[in-house]
Design a protein around this motif. Structure first.
Motif, PDB file in Angstrom:
ATOM      1  N   LYS A  27       0.854  -1.189   0.000  1.00  0.00           N
ATOM      2  CA  LYS A  27       0.000   0.000   0.000  1.00  0.00           C
ATOM      3  C   LYS A  27       0.889   1.238   0.000  1.00  0.00           C
ATOM      4  O   LYS A  27       1.865   1.300   0.751  1.00  0.00           O
ATOM      5  N   THR A  29       0.716   5.619  -0.135  1.00  0.00           N
ATOM      6  CA  THR A  29      -0.008   6.881  -0.138  1.00  0.00           C
ATOM      7  C   THR A  29       0.823   7.854  -0.960  1.00  0.00           C
ATOM      8  O   THR A  29       2.008   8.046  -0.687  1.00  0.00           O
ATOM      9  N   THR A  31       0.910  11.633  -3.505  1.00  0.00           N
ATOM     10  CA  THR A  31       0.294  12.926  -3.814  1.00  0.00           C
ATOM     11  C   THR A  31       0.634  13.320  -5.237  1.00  0.00           C
ATOM     12  O   THR A  31       1.739  13.088  -5.720  1.00  0.00           O
ATOM     13  N   THR A  36      -4.500  13.631  -2.907  1.00  0.00           N
ATOM     14  CA  THR A  36      -3.849  12.498  -2.247  1.00  0.00           C
ATOM     15  C   THR A  36      -4.588  11.234  -2.671  1.00  0.00           C
ATOM     16  O   THR A  36      -5.816  11.194  -2.685  1.00  0.00           O
ATOM     17  N   VAL A  38      -4.404   6.658  -2.759  1.00  0.00           N
ATOM     18  CA  VAL A  38      -3.843   5.435  -2.187  1.00  0.00           C
ATOM     19  C   VAL A  38      -3.753   4.408  -3.307  1.00  0.00           C
ATOM     20  O   VAL A  38      -4.725   4.133  -4.009  1.00  0.00           O
ATOM     21  N   THR A  40      -2.679   0.429  -4.197  1.00  0.00           N
ATOM     22  CA  THR A  40      -2.443  -0.880  -3.590  1.00  0.00           C
ATOM     23  C   THR A  40      -1.964  -1.860  -4.646  1.00  0.00           C
ATOM     24  O   THR A  40      -2.192  -1.682  -5.844  1.00  0.00           O
TER      25      THR A  40
END
Length: 149
Positions: A27, A29, A31, A36, A38, A40
């Motif tokens: 995972k 995170t 920008t 923003t 996420v 995976t």
């Protein structure tokens, strides 16, 4: 006999493989400007990883029922150990490729980490090793009993 301890280890390896196919492995995170997102990665994100994982899982299940052919069962278990190590390496390299692709697209990765199911191939390797050790001990016991006859 199907109630041997190595059958339990082979079943645990198959369960670990099946569980790994249904959970996220990585995972991140990231920008992009003001937004923003996420990202995976799971086993179904890569066709190669998913195929090798399913072959390994099915091989673990099939190997359980080869209890009368211990030499073949041992060889298939060793092959399955190599496949599980290959799955671990494939996950690592595919995650690195995914991270590099995200960075080259202009995204800034704020935080990235492997999730717990990413280490299930290690559990598979340990279970398969213990199963192979049990199969080898059974084969050795049968050979010693044949010498006594």
């Amino acid at each position: 006999m199907i109630q041997r301890i190595q059958s339990l280890f082979l079943l645990l390896a198959a369960i670990a493989g099946g569980a790994m196919g249904s959970f996220d492995l990585w995972k991140a995170t990231l920008t992009r400007g003001a937004t923003t997102a996420v990202e995976t990665f799971n086993a179904t994100s890569s066709y190669l990883i998913f195929t090798v994982l399913m072959v390994s899982t099915i091989l673990s299940l099939v190997t359980i029922f080869l209890y009368k052919k211990r030499k073949l069962q041992f060889r298939l278990t060793v092959l399955n150990i190599l496949l599980a190590i290959g799955i671990l390496a494939l996950i690592y390299f595919k995650v690195q490729d995914t991270a590099n692709a995200l960075q080259s697209s202009g995204a800034i990765i704020v935080r990235a980490n492997y999730l717990l199911p990413a280490f299930l191939p290690v559990v598979m390797v340990v279970c398969l090793f213990l199963a192979a050790r049990g199969i080898y001990k059974d084969e050795k016991l049968i050979k010693s009993l044949d010498r006594l006859r």
